[in-house]
Enzyme design. Structure first.
Site, PDB file in Angstrom:
ATOM      1  CG  ASN A  14      49.107  61.812 112.320  1.00  0.00           C
ATOM      2  OD1 ASN A  14      48.066  61.277 112.682  1.00  0.00           O
ATOM      3  ND2 ASN A  14      49.568  61.719 111.077  1.00  0.00           N
ATOM      4  CB  ILE A  89      66.019  54.190 108.964  1.00  0.00           C
ATOM      5  CG1 ILE A  89      65.034  53.999 107.807  1.00  0.00           C
ATOM      6  CG2 ILE A  89      66.491  52.852 109.521  1.00  0.00           C
ATOM      7  CD1 ILE A  89      65.627  53.346 106.581  1.00  0.00           C
ATOM      8  CG  LEU A  90      64.339  55.718 114.622  1.00  0.00           C
ATOM      9  CD1 LEU A  90      63.061  55.525 115.418  1.00  0.00           C
ATOM     10  CD2 LEU A  90      65.090  56.972 115.075  1.00  0.00           C
ATOM     11  CG  HIS A 106      53.369  52.516 107.967  1.00  0.00           C
ATOM     12  ND1 HIS A 106      54.517  53.073 107.435  1.00  0.00           N
ATOM     13  CD2 HIS A 106      52.865  51.705 106.998  1.00  0.00           C
ATOM     14  CE1 HIS A 106      54.702  52.599 106.219  1.00  0.00           C
ATOM     15  NE2 HIS A 106      53.715  51.778 105.925  1.00  0.00           N
TER      16      HIS A 106
END
Ligand code: GAR
Length: 199
Positions: A14, A89-90, A106
């Site tokens: 991407n 994970i932020l 996603h």
């Protein structure tokens, strides 16, 4: 000129699609990976893009990693942060810092199938459509305002591999289009609803 910082963890297809879109008015200021061996980092470096490897295993806590990540992003004066297969994970502090200017892709039609193994779960659930979602990032994982979605059919003989390949083609089309709209200031966010105005 708007500076874009792209975060990856692996292959970076991407990221490649966004770089190759060569969006006028956008500059890919840096590509940052939490995995030093991410294939996408080498691809970006070969093209003269600044690359940063920030190995999350070197940090004592999620907060410490996110602080280092924010410092790296801010040192490139980022207008937009693009998560492209960034598998971390932020923390809420991090997502708040970039509210309204951090996008994620996603591989499902959100709000269905947040989290991992989206294609296998869509096949097992008997879905007739699958797809991908580009959304703004908030503290709640995979729940931020949806900017754009693309759907593909799920075929009777699909496997995780065949379905993910079909969705990936759409990801590579959708993500650069949303980034372009952001750069051109054509996106409005109101609560969870996002509108993109025509070029
Ligand atoms: C993409 O399919 C992207 O949608 C997915 O990881 C892949 C990364 O591929 N992202 C997530 O699952 C985020 N939760 P890429 O590195 O080739 O772009």
């Amino acid at each position: 000129m708007k500076n874009i910082v792209i975060l990856i963890s692996g292959r970076g297809s991407n990221m490649q699609a966004i770089v190759e879109a060569a969006i006028p008015g956008a500059r890919i200021a840096a590509v940052i990976s939490n995995r030093p061996d991410a294939a996408g980092l080498a691809w970006a470096a070969e093209r003269g893009i600044a690359t940063v490897a920030l190995d999350h295993k070197q940090y004592a806590s999620r907060e410490a990693f996110d602080e280092a990540l924010a410092a790296a992003i801010d040192s490139h004066d980022a207008h937009l942060v693009v998560l492209a297969g960034f598998m971390r994970i932020l923390t809420p502090a991090f997502t708040q810092r970039y509210e309204g200017r951090m996008l994620n892709i996603h591989p499902s039609l959100l709000p269905a199938f947040t989290g991992l193994h989206t294609h296998q779960r869509a096949i097992e659930a008997g879905c007739k459509l699958a797809g991908c979602t580009v959304h703004f990032v908030t503290a709640e994982l995979d729940h931020g305002p949806i900017a754009a979605q693309a759907a593909v059919p799920v075929l009777d003989d699909d496997t995780e591999a065949t379905l993910s390949a079909r969705v990936l083609v759409e990801e590579h089309r959708l993500y650069p289009a949303v980034v372009k709209a952001f750069v051109e200031d054509r996106i409005r966010i109101e609560g969870l609803r996002v509108s993109i105005h025509n070029e």
